[in-house]
Design a protein around this motif. Structure first.
Motif, mmCIF file in Angstrom:
data_model
loop_
_atom_site.group_PDB
_atom_site.id
_atom_site.type_symbol
_atom_site.label_atom_id
_atom_site.label_comp_id
_atom_site.label_asym_id
_atom_site.label_seq_id
_atom_site.Cartn_x
_atom_site.Cartn_y
_atom_site.Cartn_z
ATOM 1 N N SER A 172 23.215 40.959 46.219
ATOM 2 C CA SER A 172 23.331 41.056 44.659
ATOM 3 C C SER A 172 22.070 42.177 44.510
ATOM 4 N N GLN A 173 20.969 42.136 45.069
ATOM 5 C CA GLN A 173 19.573 42.880 44.762
ATOM 6 C C GLN A 173 20.012 44.332 45.094
ATOM 7 N N LEU A 174 20.616 44.267 46.573
ATOM 8 C CA LEU A 174 20.972 45.490 46.910
ATOM 9 C C LEU A 174 21.979 46.605 46.270
ATOM 10 N N PHE A 175 22.908 45.632 45.707
ATOM 11 C CA PHE A 175 23.933 46.285 44.946
ATOM 12 C C PHE A 175 23.707 46.572 43.654
ATOM 13 N N ARG A 176 23.025 45.958 42.996
ATOM 14 C CA ARG A 176 22.325 46.303 41.708
ATOM 15 C C ARG A 176 21.481 47.668 41.849
ATOM 16 N N LYS A 228 25.558 50.218 37.171
ATOM 17 C CA LYS A 228 26.627 49.919 36.104
ATOM 18 C C LYS A 228 27.795 49.050 36.352
ATOM 19 N N ALA A 229 27.786 48.662 37.866
ATOM 20 C CA ALA A 229 28.935 47.920 38.178
ATOM 21 C C ALA A 229 28.955 46.410 37.743
ATOM 22 N N THR A 230 29.920 45.943 37.491
ATOM 23 C CA THR A 230 30.025 44.490 37.001
ATOM 24 C C THR A 230 29.923 43.388 37.995
ATOM 25 N N SER A 231 29.732 42.108 37.543
ATOM 26 C CA SER A 231 29.541 41.241 38.655
ATOM 27 C C SER A 231 30.797 41.080 39.364
ATOM 28 N N ASP A 232 31.931 41.120 38.560
ATOM 29 C CA ASP A 232 33.228 40.915 39.647
ATOM 30 C C ASP A 232 33.238 42.057 40.499
ATOM 31 N N GLU A 233 32.883 43.492 40.343
ATOM 32 C CA GLU A 233 33.038 44.452 41.223
ATOM 33 C C GLU A 233 31.963 43.987 42.580
ATOM 34 N N MET A 234 30.823 43.467 42.100
ATOM 35 C CA MET A 234 29.970 42.972 43.216
ATOM 36 C C MET A 234 30.549 41.911 44.204
ATOM 37 N N ARG A 235 31.057 41.076 43.413
ATOM 38 C CA ARG A 235 31.724 39.875 44.430
ATOM 39 C C ARG A 235 32.695 40.453 45.043
ATOM 40 N N ILE A 236 33.593 41.327 44.676
ATOM 41 C CA ILE A 236 34.965 41.912 45.289
ATOM 42 C C ILE A 236 34.359 42.463 46.474
ATOM 43 N N ARG A 237 33.351 43.413 46.239
ATOM 44 C CA ARG A 237 32.773 44.318 47.532
ATOM 45 C C ARG A 237 32.101 43.276 48.507
ATOM 46 N N PHE A 238 31.238 42.290 48.041
ATOM 47 C CA PHE A 238 30.777 41.308 48.970
ATOM 48 C C PHE A 238 31.909 40.518 49.796
ATOM 49 N N ARG A 239 33.096 40.142 49.206
ATOM 50 C CA ARG A 239 34.070 39.442 49.984
ATOM 51 C C ARG A 239 34.636 40.487 50.870
ATOM 52 N N LEU A 240 34.899 41.652 50.615
ATOM 53 C CA LEU A 240 35.556 42.764 51.443
ATOM 54 C C LEU A 240 34.477 42.986 52.533
ATOM 55 N N VAL A 243 37.681 49.479 43.543
ATOM 56 C CA VAL A 243 38.108 48.027 43.392
ATOM 57 C C VAL A 243 38.805 47.577 42.150
ATOM 58 N N SER A 244 38.760 48.669 41.272
ATOM 59 C CA SER A 244 39.598 48.261 39.885
ATOM 60 C C SER A 244 40.988 48.026 40.158
ATOM 61 N N ALA A 245 41.520 48.552 41.195
ATOM 62 C CA ALA A 245 42.996 48.171 41.403
ATOM 63 C C ALA A 245 43.156 46.739 41.826
ATOM 64 N N VAL A 246 42.126 46.013 42.298
ATOM 65 C CA VAL A 246 42.515 44.631 42.774
ATOM 66 C C VAL A 246 42.584 43.861 41.692
ATOM 67 N N GLY A 264 40.957 36.706 43.603
ATOM 68 C CA GLY A 264 40.965 35.489 44.747
ATOM 69 C C GLY A 264 41.662 35.824 45.931
ATOM 70 N N ALA A 265 42.458 37.188 46.023
ATOM 71 C CA ALA A 265 43.397 37.690 46.945
ATOM 72 C C ALA A 265 42.911 39.123 47.674
ATOM 73 N N VAL A 266 41.240 38.977 47.660
ATOM 74 C CA VAL A 266 40.742 40.146 48.078
ATOM 75 C C VAL A 266 41.175 40.459 49.544
ATOM 76 N N LYS A 267 41.141 39.387 50.384
ATOM 77 C CA LYS A 267 41.352 39.621 51.813
ATOM 78 C C LYS A 267 42.962 40.274 51.747
ATOM 79 N N ASP A 268 43.699 40.088 51.058
ATOM 80 C CA ASP A 268 45.109 40.587 51.104
ATOM 81 C C ASP A 268 45.164 41.969 50.750
ATOM 82 N N THR A 269 44.228 42.707 50.056
ATOM 83 C CA THR A 269 44.505 43.959 49.833
ATOM 84 C C THR A 269 44.557 45.002 50.823
ATOM 85 N N VAL A 270 45.206 46.184 50.513
ATOM 86 C CA VAL A 270 45.097 47.087 51.745
ATOM 87 C C VAL A 270 44.202 47.363 52.252
ATOM 88 N N TRP A 271 43.010 47.678 51.515
ATOM 89 C CA TRP A 271 41.530 48.023 51.869
ATOM 90 C C TRP A 271 40.883 47.027 52.746
#
Length: 133
Positions: free
Chosen positions: A63-67, A72-84, A109-112, A116-123
């Motif tokens: 979280s600290q690194l991503f900030r 300007k990123a959202t918390s959702d974006e941070m969480r998605i990237r962490f899960r990726l 990641v706005s396309a996700v 909850g289905a981050v693991k199933d994305t093409v990326w």
């Protein structure tokens, strides 16, 4: 004269093929060198983020690194990237996961839609396939 033109054509084709071959060999060497430099830099960054030598980065450190990287990123974006990055789903990012940081930061990641289905994305599948090597 026809044989002369044909001979010049063949000679130029061979010269061009040799030059292109040398270029591709040089380019391949440079890509490998740059990849090694990038991995060394990522190892150094990982070691700074993991001063205790645990071998992983937790969500708080992420979280600290991503900030810092994307203020300007959202918390959702941070969480998605962490899960990726966390391909094993352990809740921590290990060094091998961390090697994918540049690619994950460049992803849109706005396309996700389903968070909850981050693991199933093409990326995610793409990153997982790279993780196998």
């Amino acid at each position: 004269t026809t044989f002369l033109f044909f001979g010049i054509f063949v000679l130029l084709a061979m010269l061009l093929a040799t030059s292109v071959g040398f270029y591709w060999d040089y380019a391949k060497t440079q890509v490998i060198k740059e990849g090694k430099k990038e991995r060394k830099a990522l190892v150094k960054a990982f070691n700074v983020l993991d001063p205790d030598g645990v071998g992983s980065i937790d969500k708080s450190t992420w979280s600290q690194l991503f900030r810092m990287l994307k203020p300007k990123a959202t918390s959702d974006e941070m969480r998605i990237r962490f899960r990726l990055l966390d391909q094993e789903g352990t809740g921590d990012i290990d060094l091998f996961d961390f090697f994918h940081l540049p690619e994950v930061l460049l992803l849109d990641v706005s396309a996700v839609q389903d968070r909850g289905a981050v693991k199933d994305t093409v990326w995610a599948r793409m990153l997982h396939s790279f993780h196998q090597y």
